[in-house]
Design an enzyme around this catalytic site. Structure first.
Site, PDB file in Angstrom:
ATOM      1  N   LYS A  86     -36.440 -67.304  -7.390  1.00  0.00           N
ATOM      2  CA  LYS A  86     -36.164 -66.047  -8.207  1.00  0.00           C
ATOM      3  C   LYS A  86     -34.872 -66.328  -9.281  1.00  0.00           C
ATOM      4  O   LYS A  86     -34.048 -66.893  -9.098  1.00  0.00           O
ATOM      5  CB  LYS A  86     -35.446 -64.979  -7.224  1.00  0.00           C
ATOM      6  CG  LYS A  86     -35.265 -63.329  -7.784  1.00  0.00           C
ATOM      7  CD  LYS A  86     -35.133 -62.630  -6.474  1.00  0.00           C
ATOM      8  CE  LYS A  86     -34.929 -61.059  -7.014  1.00  0.00           C
ATOM      9  NZ  LYS A  86     -34.418 -60.230  -5.955  1.00  0.00           N
ATOM     10  N   SER A 161     -37.303 -55.999  -5.792  1.00  0.00           N
ATOM     11  CA  SER A 161     -37.174 -56.566  -7.080  1.00  0.00           C
ATOM     12  C   SER A 161     -37.647 -57.970  -7.231  1.00  0.00           C
ATOM     13  O   SER A 161     -37.899 -58.637  -8.177  1.00  0.00           O
ATOM     14  CB  SER A 161     -35.766 -56.700  -7.206  1.00  0.00           C
ATOM     15  OG  SER A 161     -35.225 -57.393  -6.184  1.00  0.00           O
ATOM     16  N   SER A 185     -35.663 -56.183  -1.160  1.00  0.00           N
ATOM     17  CA  SER A 185     -36.418 -57.067  -2.275  1.00  0.00           C
ATOM     18  C   SER A 185     -37.106 -58.242  -1.881  1.00  0.00           C
ATOM     19  O   SER A 185     -37.816 -58.655  -2.631  1.00  0.00           O
ATOM     20  CB  SER A 185     -35.235 -57.276  -3.436  1.00  0.00           C
ATOM     21  OG  SER A 185     -35.189 -56.189  -4.046  1.00  0.00           O
TER      22      SER A 185
HETATM   23  N1  GLN Z   1     -35.211 -51.395  -4.335  1.00  0.00           N
HETATM   24  C1  GLN Z   1     -33.971 -51.479  -3.888  1.00  0.00           C
HETATM   25  C2  GLN Z   1     -32.856 -51.436  -5.092  1.00  0.00           C
HETATM   26  O1  GLN Z   1     -33.553 -51.177  -6.079  1.00  0.00           O
HETATM   27  C3  GLN Z   1     -33.568 -52.963  -3.325  1.00  0.00           C
HETATM   28  C4  GLN Z   1     -33.216 -54.155  -4.108  1.00  0.00           C
HETATM   29  C5  GLN Z   1     -32.890 -55.042  -3.487  1.00  0.00           C
HETATM   30  O2  GLN Z   1     -32.831 -55.549  -2.166  1.00  0.00           O
HETATM   31  N2  GLN Z   1     -32.313 -56.169  -4.493  1.00  0.00           N
HETATM   32  O3  GLN Z   1     -31.680 -51.264  -4.959  1.00  0.00           O
END
Ligand code: GLN
Length: 492
Positions: A86, A161, A185
Site C-alpha cells: 500500500k 482505503s 481499511s
Molecule cells: N473508512 C475509514 C475512514 O475513512 C477507515 C479508513 C482506514 O482504516 N484507514 O477513515
C-alpha cells in the site's frame, strides 16, 4: 514457462517458496510473470500506482544467487515472493505517495520496519498500490491517482482505503500485499474483493515508516488469498521494534503452526447488533452459512449483544480526524513533496500548498479534527469521544471473558456502485460500523471470504481478544479447510 500456467495463482506461499528453494520455479520467471500481469491487466483496475520493474528483477537475480550458493535457506520464509505494498508504507528509493498530490513526488530515504522485515525474509517488492488519499475513505475513490475498480465488477468500488492492495491480490497481480487499517481499511476492501485481510492487535506490528493517519488506531497487516498465506506474512512482519514507541514486546507465536489446531470446543459469539438493521439480507444470509460450518466443526455458537457498539462510528469520526489534523500538519510545502511556487511568503506557501495538495475528503477530516480539538469544543467532542472509547473498549473486552471470538459481517453491504456514495460522507462513514470497534479497542480482527451474494464477495469478520491472532486465524483457516469460497477468482 509460467505464462501458460496460471496455477501459480492457486498455490500457497509455502509451496511456492519450497519450489523456489528447490529451483523448480525461478525467481526471475516468477517476478516477470507478475510484472507482465500488472502491465497487461491493471489498466482495467488501476490498483497499482508505481511498478518497481527494474529493481525487482535485480532482486530476483540476487535471490537466484542466494539459492545457488545455498545460503541457509530456512532463514528466508518468503524467498522470491512478489508483494505489492500500500502506498502509505515507506519504501526506500521507491516513490511513496499516500495517493495524495501533496506527496506525489516524495521518495523516502528509508524503509518502514515491515519492509525491512519482508526483504530480510526474501520477499520482492514489485509495486506500490493505490488507496484512498492518506487512507481516508471506504471506496478508494479519494485517490489523486483515480479510483480503483472492483475486479469482480468494474462498475463497483473495491472498498477502501486499501482498495489497491485488495484488488491487486484478488486479480492475481501479486501473491500477497500489505495494507493499513485505522477503521477497517484492510478488512472492508478484503471483504468486497473476496480475499483475506487481517488487522493485528495494536502494537503487534511496527508502525515505523507508515504514513500516520490516526496514530492510536493505525495498524499494518497482511492481505492475501488464504489464511495460511496471511499467517506466513504476519509471522515475518510482527514483533518488537524500538523505533515505534507503541510496539509490544510480546512473544510472536509460530502462527503457521497455531492455525491448524482446530476449533472444537471453542465458544464463539455472534454480534447480534451487527446482523440486524442496516445489514444487507444477502450479507447476513451468507454469514449465517459460515455459522453453520463453525457448528459442524465443533464450536459452540450463540448470539450476544455488545453494549455501546452503536457509538463506535461517532467515536471514531471524532478521534481519527483529530489525530489526522495533527499528523497532517507536517505537509506544509517545505519538508515534503509538492510545494506551490506562486506564493509570495511562507504563509501563502503553506496555504496554497495545502489548498491544492489535499483532496476534499482530507480537508474535511482536517477541519473536523481541528474543530474537535479547539479550545471551547475539546471537552464536548474530543474528550467525550475518548471517554466513550474507554467504555466501549471495556464492553468489547468484557465479552472475551465469555467468548473465544466474536463474529459478524465485515461490511454491511457488498461492493457498491462507483460514485454512488462519494458525495454523501455519512453514508460512506456508515460502511465502517462493523470494522471500527476492533480499532477502538485495539484488538485483532480478520476478514475471510464467505458465500457470495449477487455474484459479489461477502466477508466474515472474526474478532478476538488482544494478541489472539493465532486463535482468529485458526478459526478462519478451519473454515477454509472445508470450503472453497476463498478459491473463487474473478474473470478479468
Ligand atoms: N473508512 C475509514 C475512514 O475513512 C477507515 C479508513 C482506514 O482504516 N484507514 O477513515
Amino acid at each position: 514457462m509460467l505464462r501458460e500456467k496460471d496455477e501459480i495463482l492457486e498455490t500457497n506461499i509455502n509451496d511456492i517458496v519450497k519450489k523456489i528453494k528447490t529451483s523448480q520455479i525461478n525467481a526471475t520467471d516468477l517476478t516477470t510473470y507478475f510484472i507482465e500481469r500488472i502491465e497487461r491487466i491493471d489498466s482495467k483496475i488501476n490498483s497499482v500506482i508505481t511498478i518497481e520493474k527494474e529493481q525487482s528483477l535485480k532482486r530476483a537475480e540476487e535471490i537466484n544467487s542466494i539459492i545457488k550458493n545455498n545460503k541457509e535457506l530456512s532463514k528466508f520464509p518468503l524467498l522470491g515472493i512478489p508483494i505489492i505494498i500500500k502506498d502509505n508504507i515507506s519504501t526506500k528509493n521507491l516513490r511513496t505517495t499516500a495517493a495524495s498530490k501533496i506527496l506525489s513526488n516524495y521518495t523516502p530515504t528509508f524503509n518502514a520496519t515491515v519492509i525491512t522485515n519482508l526483504i530480510n525474509a526474501g520477499a520482492i517488492i514489485i509495486g506500490k498500490a493505490n488507496m484512498d488519499e492518506f487512507a481516508m475513505g471506504s471506496s478508494n475513490e479519494n485517490s489523486a491517482f483515480g479510483p480503483v475498480k472492483n475486479p469482480w465488477d468494474f462498475k463497483k468500488v473495491p472498498g477502501g482505503s486499501s482498495g489497491g492492495p485488495a484488488a491487486s491480490v484478488a486479480s492475481g497481480l501479486c501473491i500477497g500485499s500489505l495494507g493499513s487499517d485505522t477503521g477497517g481499511s484492510i478488512r472492508q476492501p478484503a471483504a468486497l474483493c473476496g480475499i483475506v485481510g487481517l488487522k493485528p492487535t495494536y502494537g503487534l506490528v511496527s508502525r515505523f515508516g507508515l504514513i500516520a493517519f490516526g496514530s492510536s488506531l493505525d495498524q499494518i497487516g497482511p492481505m492475501t488469498k488464504s489464511v495460511e498465506d496471511c499467517a506466513e506474512i504476519l509471522e515475518v512482519i510482527a514483533g518488537y521494534d524500538k523505533a515505534d514507541s507503541t510496539s509490544s514486546k510480546s512473544e510472536i507465536p509460530k502462527y503457521t503452526k497455531e492455525i491448524n489446531k482446530g476449533i472444537k470446543g471453542m465458544k464463539i459469539g455472534i454480534i447480534e447488533n451487527l446482523l440486524g438493521e442496516g445489514i444487507e439480507k444477502g450479507v447476513s444470509s451468507s454469514v449465517n452459512e459460515s455459522i453453520s460450518i463453525l457448528k459442524d466443526l465443533g464450536a459452540t455458537v450463540s448470539k450476544t449483544t455488545i453494549p455501546l457498539l452503536e457509538q463506535a462510528v461517532s467515536i471514531y469520526y471524532l478521534i481519527a480526524p483529530s489525530e489526522a489534523s495533527s499528523n497532517l500538519a507536517r505537509y506544509d510545502g517545505f519538508k515534503y513533496g509538492f510545494s506551490n511556487k506562486s506564493s509570495k511568503n511562507i504563509w501563502e506557501t503553506m496555504e496554497f500548498t495545502r489548498g491544492e495538495g489535499f483532496g476534499d475528503e482530507v480537508k474535511r477530516r482536517i477541519l473536523i479534527g481541528t474543530y474537535a480539538l479547539s479550545s471551547g469544543y475539546y471537552d464536548a467532542y474530543y474528550k467525550k469521544a475518548q471517554q466513550v472509547r474507554t467504555l466501549l473498549t471495556e464492553s468489547i473486552i468484557d465479552k472475551f471473558k465469555e467468548y473465544d471470538a466474536l463474529i459478524s459481517p465485515t461490511s454491511p453491504c457488498v461492493a457498491f456502485d462507483l460514485k454512488s456514495k462519494v458525495n454523501n460522507p455519512l453514508a460512506m462513514y456508515l460502511n465502517d460500523i462493523c470494522t471500527i470497534p476492533a480499532n477502538i479497542a485495539g484488538v485483532p480482527a480478520i476478514s475471510i471470504p464467505c458465500k457470495f451474494s449477487d455474484n459479489l464477495p461477502v466477508g466474515l469478520q472474526i474478532m478476538g481478544p488482544h494478541f489472539s491472532e493465532s486463535k482468529i486465524m485458526n478459526i478462519g483457516n478451519s473454515i477454509q479447510k472445508i470450503s472453497n469460497w476463498h478459491k473463487e477468482k474473478p474473470r478479468i
